[in-house]
Design a protein around this motif. Structure first.
Motif, PDB file in Angstrom:
ATOM      1  N   GLY A  94       0.847  -1.187   0.000  1.00 46.97           N
ATOM      2  CA  GLY A  94       0.000   0.000   0.000  1.00 46.97           C
ATOM      3  C   GLY A  94       0.882   1.236   0.000  1.00 46.97           C
ATOM      4  O   GLY A  94       2.076   1.170   0.273  1.00 46.97           O
ATOM      5  N   PRO A  95       0.303   2.392  -0.275  1.00 39.58           N
ATOM      6  CA  PRO A  95       1.114   3.610  -0.369  1.00 39.58           C
ATOM      7  C   PRO A  95       1.817   3.983   0.945  1.00 39.58           C
ATOM      8  O   PRO A  95       2.984   4.332   0.948  1.00 39.58           O
ATOM      9  CB  PRO A  95       0.123   4.691  -0.756  1.00 39.58           C
ATOM     10  CG  PRO A  95      -1.108   3.997  -1.200  1.00 39.58           C
ATOM     11  CD  PRO A  95      -1.079   2.621  -0.639  1.00 39.58           C
ATOM     12  N   LYS A  96       1.128   3.876   2.073  1.00 40.29           N
ATOM     13  CA  LYS A  96       1.738   4.238   3.354  1.00 40.29           C
ATOM     14  C   LYS A  96       2.771   3.203   3.786  1.00 40.29           C
ATOM     15  O   LYS A  96       3.836   3.549   4.293  1.00 40.29           O
ATOM     16  CB  LYS A  96       0.663   4.397   4.424  1.00 40.29           C
ATOM     17  CG  LYS A  96      -0.239   5.574   4.189  1.00 40.29           C
ATOM     18  CD  LYS A  96      -1.282   5.709   5.272  1.00 40.29           C
ATOM     19  CE  LYS A  96      -2.201   6.871   4.952  1.00 40.29           C
ATOM     20  NZ  LYS A  96      -3.259   7.014   5.931  1.00 40.29           N
ATOM     21  N   GLY A  97       2.470   1.955   3.595  1.00 38.65           N
ATOM     22  CA  GLY A  97       3.418   0.896   3.957  1.00 38.65           C
ATOM     23  C   GLY A  97       4.665   0.933   3.086  1.00 38.65           C
ATOM     24  O   GLY A  97       5.755   0.592   3.533  1.00 38.65           O
ATOM     25  N   GLU A 152      12.887   2.154   5.984  1.00 40.80           N
ATOM     26  CA  GLU A 152      13.632   1.106   6.696  1.00 40.80           C
ATOM     27  C   GLU A 152      14.719   0.493   5.819  1.00 40.80           C
ATOM     28  O   GLU A 152      15.823   0.217   6.287  1.00 40.80           O
ATOM     29  CB  GLU A 152      12.678   0.014   7.189  1.00 40.80           C
ATOM     30  CG  GLU A 152      11.727   0.468   8.264  1.00 40.80           C
ATOM     31  CD  GLU A 152      12.457   0.968   9.503  1.00 40.80           C
ATOM     32  OE1 GLU A 152      13.445   0.336   9.936  1.00 40.80           O
ATOM     33  OE2 GLU A 152      12.041   2.013  10.032  1.00 40.80           O
ATOM     34  N   ALA A 153      14.419   0.299   4.530  1.00 40.68           N
ATOM     35  CA  ALA A 153      15.420  -0.238   3.605  1.00 40.68           C
ATOM     36  C   ALA A 153      16.580   0.746   3.458  1.00 40.68           C
ATOM     37  O   ALA A 153      17.752   0.341   3.426  1.00 40.68           O
ATOM     38  CB  ALA A 153      14.794  -0.522   2.245  1.00 40.68           C
ATOM     39  N   ALA A 208      18.813   0.518   6.504  1.00 41.01           N
ATOM     40  CA  ALA A 208      19.625  -0.705   6.484  1.00 41.01           C
ATOM     41  C   ALA A 208      20.791  -0.582   5.496  1.00 41.01           C
ATOM     42  O   ALA A 208      21.926  -0.957   5.814  1.00 41.01           O
ATOM     43  CB  ALA A 208      18.752  -1.902   6.121  1.00 41.01           C
ATOM     44  N   ILE A 209      20.515  -0.025   4.331  1.00 36.66           N
ATOM     45  CA  ILE A 209      21.573   0.143   3.335  1.00 36.66           C
ATOM     46  C   ILE A 209      22.630   1.117   3.845  1.00 36.66           C
ATOM     47  O   ILE A 209      23.832   0.882   3.702  1.00 36.66           O
ATOM     48  CB  ILE A 209      20.978   0.609   1.989  1.00 36.66           C
ATOM     49  CG1 ILE A 209      20.162  -0.525   1.368  1.00 36.66           C
ATOM     50  CG2 ILE A 209      22.065   1.072   1.030  1.00 36.66           C
ATOM     51  CD1 ILE A 209      19.363  -0.123   0.145  1.00 36.66           C
ATOM     52  N   ARG A 210      22.193   2.203   4.476  1.00 36.68           N
ATOM     53  CA  ARG A 210      23.147   3.164   5.020  1.00 36.68           C
ATOM     54  C   ARG A 210      24.013   2.526   6.095  1.00 36.68           C
ATOM     55  O   ARG A 210      25.229   2.749   6.161  1.00 36.68           O
ATOM     56  CB  ARG A 210      22.403   4.358   5.593  1.00 36.68           C
ATOM     57  CG  ARG A 210      23.316   5.349   6.259  1.00 36.68           C
ATOM     58  CD  ARG A 210      22.536   6.486   6.864  1.00 36.68           C
ATOM     59  NE  ARG A 210      23.139   7.697   6.364  1.00 36.68           N
ATOM     60  CZ  ARG A 210      22.574   8.862   6.368  1.00 36.68           C
ATOM     61  NH1 ARG A 210      21.349   8.995   6.806  1.00 36.68           N
ATOM     62  NH2 ARG A 210      23.212   9.910   5.926  1.00 36.68           N
TER      63      ARG A 210
END
Length: 119
Positions: free
Chosen positions: A23-26, A33-34, A37-39
């Motif tokens: 969904g748009p908000k999720g 969050e991704a 994690a990448i940072r």
């Protein structure tokens, strides 16, 4: 343009599936969050070690050639193989030469082109 082996159409398909599933908000919170994690991975000391090792492996053949002093030999070898390859290409292509039509009765035939295969 490829990014991690994924083309633009595949990336678009992944985005559409993400919108449907999250969904748009999720999707916004999932992307946040991704990104975190990448940072975290990119700024870790293990990542720096991986990048340094990758660079050393990539530069290793050049380092060996430089230390052995065979750069000129490699360049001479490249030139000679390119010369031989061009000679092979020239000798195996039949030359097509136009021939003037001196006989008047051969209009229906392909008599104005002759192959010269003497090479």
């Amino acid at each position: 343009m490829q990014f991690l082996g994924i083309g633009p159409l595949e990336l678009l398909l992944i985005a559409v599936i993400a919108v449907i599933v999250l969904g748009p908000k999720g999707m916004v919170s999932g992307a946040r969050e991704a990104g975190k994690a990448i940072r975290k991975i990119v700024h870790s000391p293990i990542w720096n070690d991986i990048v340094d090792t990758s660079r050393e492996i990539r530069d290793f053949p050049r380092k060996i050639v430089r230390e052995a002093g065979i750069e000129q030999d490699l360049e001479d070898l490249r030139r000679s193989t390119q010369g031989i390859a061009s000679e092979i290409n020239r000798s195996h292509i039949p030359k097509i030469t136009p021939v003037e039509n001196q006989t008047g009765g051969n209009e229906g035939e392909n008599s104005d082109i002759t192959r010269d295969e003497n090479d």
